[in-house]
Motif scaffolding. Structure first.
Motif, short mmCIF file in Angstrom:
data_model
loop_
_atom_site.label_atom_id
_atom_site.label_comp_id
_atom_site.label_asym_id
_atom_site.label_seq_id
_atom_site.Cartn_x
_atom_site.Cartn_y
_atom_site.Cartn_z
N GLU A 13 -8.44 21.35 -21.63
CA GLU A 13 -8.74 21.90 -20.31
C GLU A 13 -9.78 21.05 -19.58
O GLU A 13 -9.68 20.83 -18.38
N GLU A 14 -10.78 20.57 -20.31
CA GLU A 14 -11.81 19.71 -19.72
C GLU A 14 -11.20 18.39 -19.24
O GLU A 14 -11.56 17.89 -18.18
N ILE A 15 -10.27 17.85 -20.02
CA ILE A 15 -9.61 16.60 -19.62
C ILE A 15 -8.82 16.83 -18.34
O ILE A 15 -8.86 16.02 -17.41
N LYS A 16 -8.11 17.94 -18.28
CA LYS A 16 -7.33 18.25 -17.07
C LYS A 16 -8.24 18.34 -15.85
O LYS A 16 -7.94 17.80 -14.79
N LYS A 17 -9.38 19.01 -16.00
CA LYS A 17 -10.33 19.11 -14.88
C LYS A 17 -10.84 17.73 -14.49
O LYS A 17 -10.97 17.42 -13.31
N ARG A 18 -11.15 16.89 -15.49
CA ARG A 18 -11.63 15.55 -15.20
C ARG A 18 -10.56 14.73 -14.48
O ARG A 18 -10.85 13.99 -13.53
N LEU A 19 -9.31 14.87 -14.90
CA LEU A 19 -8.23 14.12 -14.27
C LEU A 19 -8.01 14.54 -12.82
O LEU A 19 -7.46 13.78 -12.03
N ASP A 20 -8.45 15.74 -12.47
CA ASP A 20 -8.38 16.17 -11.07
C ASP A 20 -9.36 15.39 -10.20
O ASP A 20 -9.25 15.40 -8.98
N THR A 21 -10.32 14.72 -10.82
CA THR A 21 -11.32 13.95 -10.07
C THR A 21 -11.08 12.44 -10.16
O THR A 21 -11.84 11.67 -9.59
N VAL A 22 -10.03 12.04 -10.88
CA VAL A 22 -9.68 10.62 -10.99
C VAL A 22 -8.56 10.35 -9.98
O VAL A 22 -7.53 11.03 -10.00
N TYR A 23 -8.78 9.38 -9.12
CA TYR A 23 -7.81 9.08 -8.08
C TYR A 23 -7.16 7.73 -8.31
O TYR A 23 -7.80 6.79 -8.76
N VAL A 24 -5.87 7.67 -7.99
CA VAL A 24 -5.13 6.41 -8.01
C VAL A 24 -4.54 6.21 -6.63
O VAL A 24 -4.30 7.17 -5.89
N HIS A 25 -4.32 4.95 -6.29
CA HIS A 25 -3.84 4.60 -4.95
C HIS A 25 -2.67 3.63 -5.06
O HIS A 25 -2.64 2.80 -5.96
N ALA A 26 -1.75 3.75 -4.13
CA ALA A 26 -0.64 2.81 -4.04
C ALA A 26 -0.38 2.53 -2.57
O ALA A 26 -0.63 3.37 -1.71
N GLU A 27 0.11 1.33 -2.33
CA GLU A 27 0.46 0.97 -0.96
C GLU A 27 1.70 0.10 -0.97
O GLU A 27 2.04 -0.52 -1.97
N VAL A 28 2.37 0.11 0.18
CA VAL A 28 3.56 -0.73 0.36
C VAL A 28 3.41 -1.48 1.69
O VAL A 28 2.64 -1.06 2.56
N GLU A 29 4.17 -2.56 1.80
CA GLU A 29 4.18 -3.37 3.03
C GLU A 29 2.76 -3.75 3.46
O GLU A 29 2.37 -3.52 4.61
N ASN A 70 6.34 7.15 -5.35
CA ASN A 70 6.75 6.89 -6.74
C ASN A 70 5.78 5.95 -7.44
O ASN A 70 5.48 6.13 -8.62
N LYS A 71 5.27 4.95 -6.72
CA LYS A 71 4.29 4.03 -7.31
C LYS A 71 3.02 4.76 -7.70
O LYS A 71 2.50 4.57 -8.81
N VAL A 72 2.51 5.60 -6.81
CA VAL A 72 1.25 6.29 -7.12
C VAL A 72 1.44 7.31 -8.23
O VAL A 72 0.57 7.49 -9.08
#
Length: 101
Positions: A13-29, A70-72
């Motif tokens: 549960e703690e990992i899930k909460k932490r993963l809610d604060t980890v952001y990933v980004h993707a871009e195209v073109e 899909n990338k993100v």
């Protein structure tokens, strides 16, 4: 044994909460469309460059948006799986004592 299982559940549960604060980004073109997600695969932002939006047609925007999403989500899945795998190894190491290992 029950205490160790409860601790494992709490850790998950703690990992899930932490993963809610980890952001990933993707871009195209080259940044025409940018998508942000949490590592729990919740899309938190979509940005479309205004100039690109003015000149692109609907189908192009839809196609690129799908690609960026899909990338993100793939990046989020990778981070999520890595975190869960590390936590599982930690938990299994802790549970090994339960079985005399």
């Amino acid at each position: 044994m029950f205490d160790k299982l409860m601790a494992a559940q709490q850790m998950a549960e703690e990992i899930k909460k932490r993963l809610d604060t980890v952001y990933v980004h993707a871009e195209v073109e080259s940044g025409a469309i940018k998508v942000t997600s949490t590592a729990n695969k919740t899309i938190t932002a979509i940005e479309i460059d205004e100039e690109f939006f003015k000149q692109a047609d609907k189908e192009e925007i839809e196609e690129l948006l799908l690609t960026a999403i899909n990338k993100v989500l793939q990046q989020a899945e990778t981070v999520n799986a890595t975190e869960m795998q590390a936590a599982t190894q930690d938990m299994l190491g802790g549970l090994g004592g339960m079985f005399g290992q």
